[in-house]
Design a protein around this motif. Sequence first.
Motif, PDB file in Angstrom:
ATOM      1  N   VAL A   6     126.344  72.196  29.283  1.00 34.20           N
ATOM      2  CA  VAL A   6     126.629  73.395  30.088  1.00 34.20           C
ATOM      3  C   VAL A   6     125.921  73.910  30.409  1.00 34.20           C
ATOM      4  O   VAL A   6     125.980  74.940  29.581  1.00 34.20           O
ATOM      5  N   HIS A   7     125.602  74.705  32.090  1.00 32.13           N
ATOM      6  CA  HIS A   7     124.853  75.685  31.763  1.00 32.13           C
ATOM      7  C   HIS A   7     124.987  76.377  33.300  1.00 32.13           C
ATOM      8  O   HIS A   7     125.232  75.895  34.206  1.00 32.13           O
ATOM      9  N   ARG A   8     125.919  77.795  32.857  1.00 29.73           N
ATOM     10  CA  ARG A   8     126.545  78.485  33.775  1.00 29.73           C
ATOM     11  C   ARG A   8     126.074  80.015  33.526  1.00 29.73           C
ATOM     12  O   ARG A   8     125.518  79.773  32.200  1.00 29.73           O
ATOM     13  N   SER A   9     125.716  81.089  34.246  1.00 27.11           N
ATOM     14  CA  SER A   9     125.932  82.044  34.006  1.00 27.11           C
ATOM     15  C   SER A   9     126.665  82.700  33.318  1.00 27.11           C
ATOM     16  O   SER A   9     127.981  82.561  33.942  1.00 27.11           O
ATOM     17  N   SER A  10     126.337  83.674  32.442  1.00 21.74           N
ATOM     18  CA  SER A  10     127.559  84.911  31.669  1.00 21.74           C
ATOM     19  C   SER A  10     128.217  85.606  33.352  1.00 21.74           C
ATOM     20  O   SER A  10     127.562  86.232  33.662  1.00 21.74           O
ATOM     21  N   PRO A  11     129.160  84.977  32.812  1.00 23.78           N
ATOM     22  CA  PRO A  11     130.221  86.166  33.445  1.00 23.78           C
ATOM     23  C   PRO A  11     130.458  87.153  33.103  1.00 23.78           C
ATOM     24  O   PRO A  11     130.571  88.098  34.296  1.00 23.78           O
ATOM     25  N   CYS A  12     129.848  88.303  32.363  1.00 26.47           N
ATOM     26  CA  CYS A  12     129.632  89.460  32.580  1.00 26.47           C
ATOM     27  C   CYS A  12     128.875  89.834  33.098  1.00 26.47           C
ATOM     28  O   CYS A  12     128.680  91.551  33.520  1.00 26.47           O
TER      29      CYS A  12
END
Length: 231
Positions: free
Chosen positions: A148-154
């Motif tokens: 899975v490639h998703r940006s950090s929510p932080c």
Amino acid sequence: MSERPPLPTAVLAAAGLNRQHVFDLAALPDDIVSRLELEPGERQLILVGHGGRRLWECVQAAQLPGPDPIDDYTVATLQRWFAAHAPNQRYRILYPGDSPIGLQALGQLAGWHSPSPFMVGVDPEWGSWYAYRAVVVADTDFCPSEAVHRSSPCSSCPNSPCIAACPAKALAGGQFNLETCSRYRLRPESACAHGCLARQACPIGAEHRYDEAQIHHSYSRSLAVLHRYYR
């Protein structure tokens, strides 16, 4: 050549183990494989986890005795799953267990979390309300999972409420101080003995937050470790 079958996930998900990732061992980094002490014929590693409250509900319903009901439930569930869905395959459950498995490294390869200021990885869907529950090596030949490639929510969190919520100031400047956190948790009046206020302040995945009983169970175990370490 026939296509490799997907990992049958429905039964595991219904049992609360709703996160799974299949790795071909040949594709894993050498520093991870070298820790596994592989046996002849083993071809795959299966990482199993959970997100949200379903697993705890299943564990409570099972009413297992002993100090590690989540681990015991996970192992029993996997044993039943292999008997039903891969009865002719050899497998070994390395975790729960004593094998030096790098859970965080495997999770990063799967794309299951991004770092957070409070040192519990954060997932855009589940927030920090997930955990790694099992690592299995087997001679299976399932289709490997896509990372899975998703940006950090932080990175898009404007106010960092987790930092402000830490009563020990252990996250000051966005850098986690384990010693400060641990010492504060051991105080008799600590507000974080049985639950991290910084973690609970994180808005990501708040709808999946564990109930108070599960939070207390998890943090009581880590608190006991701290007491042994600092005694």
